[in-house]
Design a protein around this motif. Structure first.
Motif, PDB file in Angstrom:
ATOM      1  N   ALA A  11     -11.735  -5.739  -4.034  1.00 11.93           N
ATOM      2  CA  ALA A  11     -11.268  -6.982  -3.414  1.00 11.93           C
ATOM      3  C   ALA A  11     -11.379  -8.138  -4.390  1.00 11.93           C
ATOM      4  CB  ALA A  11     -12.070  -7.265  -2.156  1.00 11.93           C
ATOM      5  N   GLY A  12     -10.306  -8.892  -4.536  1.00 10.20           N
ATOM      6  CA  GLY A  12     -10.304 -10.048  -5.420  1.00 10.20           C
ATOM      7  C   GLY A  12      -9.663  -9.785  -6.763  1.00 10.20           C
ATOM      8  N   ASP A  13      -9.408  -8.515  -7.105  1.00  6.49           N
ATOM      9  CA  ASP A  13      -8.748  -8.191  -8.372  1.00  6.49           C
ATOM     10  C   ASP A  13      -7.307  -8.701  -8.359  1.00  6.49           C
ATOM     11  OD1 ASP A  13     -10.904  -6.993  -9.491  1.00  6.49           O
ATOM     12  OD2 ASP A  13     -10.168  -4.934  -9.334  1.00  6.49           O
ATOM     13  N   VAL A  14      -6.839  -9.148  -9.521  1.00  2.00           N
ATOM     14  CA  VAL A  14      -5.438  -9.525  -9.687  1.00  2.00           C
ATOM     15  C   VAL A  14      -4.656  -8.264 -10.040  1.00  2.00           C
ATOM     16  CG1 VAL A  14      -3.786 -10.872 -11.039  1.00  2.00           C
ATOM     17  CG2 VAL A  14      -6.002 -11.867 -10.425  1.00  2.00           C
ATOM     18  N   VAL A  15      -3.720  -7.903  -9.184  1.00  2.91           N
ATOM     19  CA  VAL A  15      -2.928  -6.686  -9.409  1.00  2.91           C
ATOM     20  C   VAL A  15      -1.777  -6.976 -10.358  1.00  2.91           C
ATOM     21  CG1 VAL A  15      -1.569  -4.872  -8.293  1.00  2.91           C
ATOM     22  CG2 VAL A  15      -3.550  -5.844  -7.122  1.00  2.91           C
ATOM     23  N   PHE A  16      -1.106  -8.103 -10.180  1.00  6.20           N
ATOM     24  CA  PHE A  16      -0.034  -8.483 -11.091  1.00  6.20           C
ATOM     25  C   PHE A  16       0.179  -9.992 -11.016  1.00  6.20           C
ATOM     26  CE2 PHE A  16       2.405  -8.874  -7.325  1.00  6.20           C
ATOM     27  CZ  PHE A  16       2.280  -7.698  -6.602  1.00  6.20           C
ATOM     28  N   LYS A  17       0.786 -10.519 -12.069  1.00  5.05           N
ATOM     29  CA  LYS A  17       1.145 -11.925 -12.144  1.00  5.05           C
ATOM     30  C   LYS A  17       2.597 -12.024 -12.598  1.00  5.05           C
ATOM     31  CE  LYS A  17      -3.090 -14.471 -13.336  1.00  5.05           C
ATOM     32  NZ  LYS A  17      -3.732 -15.273 -14.409  1.00  5.05           N
ATOM     33  N   SER A 197      -1.092  -0.846   5.026  1.00  6.60           N
ATOM     34  CA  SER A 197      -1.771  -0.163   6.129  1.00  6.60           C
ATOM     35  C   SER A 197      -3.029   0.614   5.729  1.00  6.60           C
ATOM     36  CB  SER A 197      -0.793   0.771   6.846  1.00  6.60           C
ATOM     37  OG  SER A 197       0.265   0.017   7.405  1.00  6.60           O
ATOM     38  N   PRO A 198      -3.027   1.363   4.603  1.00  6.27           N
ATOM     39  CA  PRO A 198      -4.242   2.115   4.271  1.00  6.27           C
ATOM     40  C   PRO A 198      -5.442   1.230   3.938  1.00  6.27           C
ATOM     41  CG  PRO A 198      -2.351   2.931   3.043  1.00  6.27           C
ATOM     42  CD  PRO A 198      -1.955   1.625   3.648  1.00  6.27           C
ATOM     43  N   ASN A 199      -5.187  -0.051   3.664  1.00 10.17           N
ATOM     44  CA  ASN A 199      -6.259  -0.925   3.172  1.00 10.17           C
ATOM     45  C   ASN A 199      -6.575  -2.062   4.126  1.00 10.17           C
ATOM     46  OD1 ASN A 199      -6.216   0.478   0.602  1.00 10.17           O
ATOM     47  ND2 ASN A 199      -4.271  -0.538   0.271  1.00 10.17           N
ATOM     48  N   MET A 200      -6.137  -1.993   5.357  1.00 12.06           N
ATOM     49  CA  MET A 200      -6.358  -3.112   6.244  1.00 12.06           C
ATOM     50  C   MET A 200      -6.660  -2.631   7.656  1.00 12.06           C
ATOM     51  SD  MET A 200      -2.461  -4.444   6.865  1.00 12.06           S
ATOM     52  CE  MET A 200      -2.945  -5.681   8.050  1.00 12.06           C
ATOM     53  N   ALA A 201      -7.260  -3.500   8.434  1.00 16.98           N
ATOM     54  CA  ALA A 201      -7.559  -3.199   9.835  1.00 16.98           C
ATOM     55  C   ALA A 201      -7.462  -4.491  10.631  1.00 16.98           C
ATOM     56  CB  ALA A 201      -8.945  -2.598   9.975  1.00 16.98           C
ATOM     57  N   PHE A 202      -6.926  -4.422  11.834  1.00 21.38           N
ATOM     58  CA  PHE A 202      -6.858  -5.581  12.722  1.00 21.38           C
ATOM     59  C   PHE A 202      -8.146  -5.635  13.550  1.00 21.38           C
ATOM     60  CE2 PHE A 202      -2.330  -4.916  11.948  1.00 21.38           C
ATOM     61  CZ  PHE A 202      -1.945  -6.210  11.659  1.00 21.38           C
ATOM     62  N   ILE A 203      -8.755  -6.795  13.617  1.00 21.09           N
ATOM     63  CA  ILE A 203      -9.971  -6.995  14.386  1.00 21.09           C
ATOM     64  C   ILE A 203      -9.704  -7.996  15.491  1.00 21.09           C
ATOM     65  CG2 ILE A 203     -12.381  -7.754  14.294  1.00 21.09           C
ATOM     66  CD1 ILE A 203     -12.416  -6.965  11.362  1.00 21.09           C
ATOM     67  N   CYS A 204      -9.970  -7.599  16.736  1.00 22.17           N
ATOM     68  CA  CYS A 204      -9.752  -8.485  17.883  1.00 22.17           C
ATOM     69  C   CYS A 204     -11.081  -9.059  18.353  1.00 22.17           C
ATOM     70  CB  CYS A 204      -9.088  -7.728  19.019  1.00 22.17           C
ATOM     71  SG  CYS A 204      -7.478  -7.068  18.640  1.00 22.17           S
TER      72      CYS A 204
END
Length: 207
Positions: A11-17, A197-204
């Motif tokens: 988390a926080g890494d720059v993937v591309f610019k 989708s593989p890297n996220m989750a919805f929290i209610c």
């Protein structure tokens, strides 16, 4: 065939610019963010002619002039608040192509290493109701007196749609449409197709 990175990202890494081809601000945030660098400011300088573009300083106004010189008169003579969300970036691209003969043939190095120009891009967009959107855009172009060929306008509409990345305020939930202040057209990222989708989750909360 998909390309998989060998680097383990955290988390926080720059993937591309990349430097956007152009940026734009949504109507509701006009005057709050610079129309070139998206910097938020209380006292932005407004274009003295059209009164519809705002800049944090002379440098940003000068940088944006390659696009704005083509649209300034159009914006001066027409109010376009409430137009289709893609109208402004499409207008900017379309007028730049019409007035700068080298713009659509200028080469761009994409993130996969390939080298293309806007004319080379074979745009395929799988979007429902795209015909309806193009119809609305055509009607709005006619309403401000812009001459165009529908087939050509549809192509550039698809290019802008395919290459637009939403820009969100850092303090807001990026999944919320209300958090989006504008967008950036980035052809360099054209080859990328990914799923969060593989890297996220919805929290209610509260049910």
């Amino acid at each position: 065939m998909p390309v998989i990175s060998s680097k383990p990202y955290i988390a926080g890494d720059v993937v591309f610019k990349c430097k956007p081809l152009l940026v734009y601000i949504h109507d509701k945030y006009k005057g709050e963010y610079c129309d070139n660098c998206l910097k938020p400011m209380d006292q932005l300088k407004r274009c003295s002619k059209c009164r519809q573009m705002y800049y944090c300083g002379k440098n940003c106004q000068t940088i944006d002039w390659s696009f704005h010189k083509n649209e300034c008169k159009v914006l001066r003579e027409n109010r376009i608040n409430g137009f289709h969300p893609i109208f402004i970036p499409l207008l900017r691209v379309y007028l730049r192509i019409k007035n700068d003969k080298t713009f659509a043939t200028e080469r761009h190095t994409l993130i996969d290493g390939s080298d293309v120009c806007l004319n080379d891009m074979n745009i395929a967009v799988n979007v429902r109701c795209i015909s309806e959107d193009v119809f609305v855009i055509c009607r709005q172009f006619k309403s401000i007196g812009i001459d165009f060929k529908a087939k050509e306008l549809k192509r550039w509409f698809k290019l802008v749609l395919k290459n637009t990345n939403n820009m969100s305020r850092e303090s807001d939930d990026p999944m919320s449409f209300d958090a989006t202040i504008g967008g950036a057209v980035c052809p360099q990222l054209w080859p990328i197709s990914h799923s969060c989708s593989p890297n996220m989750a919805f929290i209610c909360r509260d049910g």
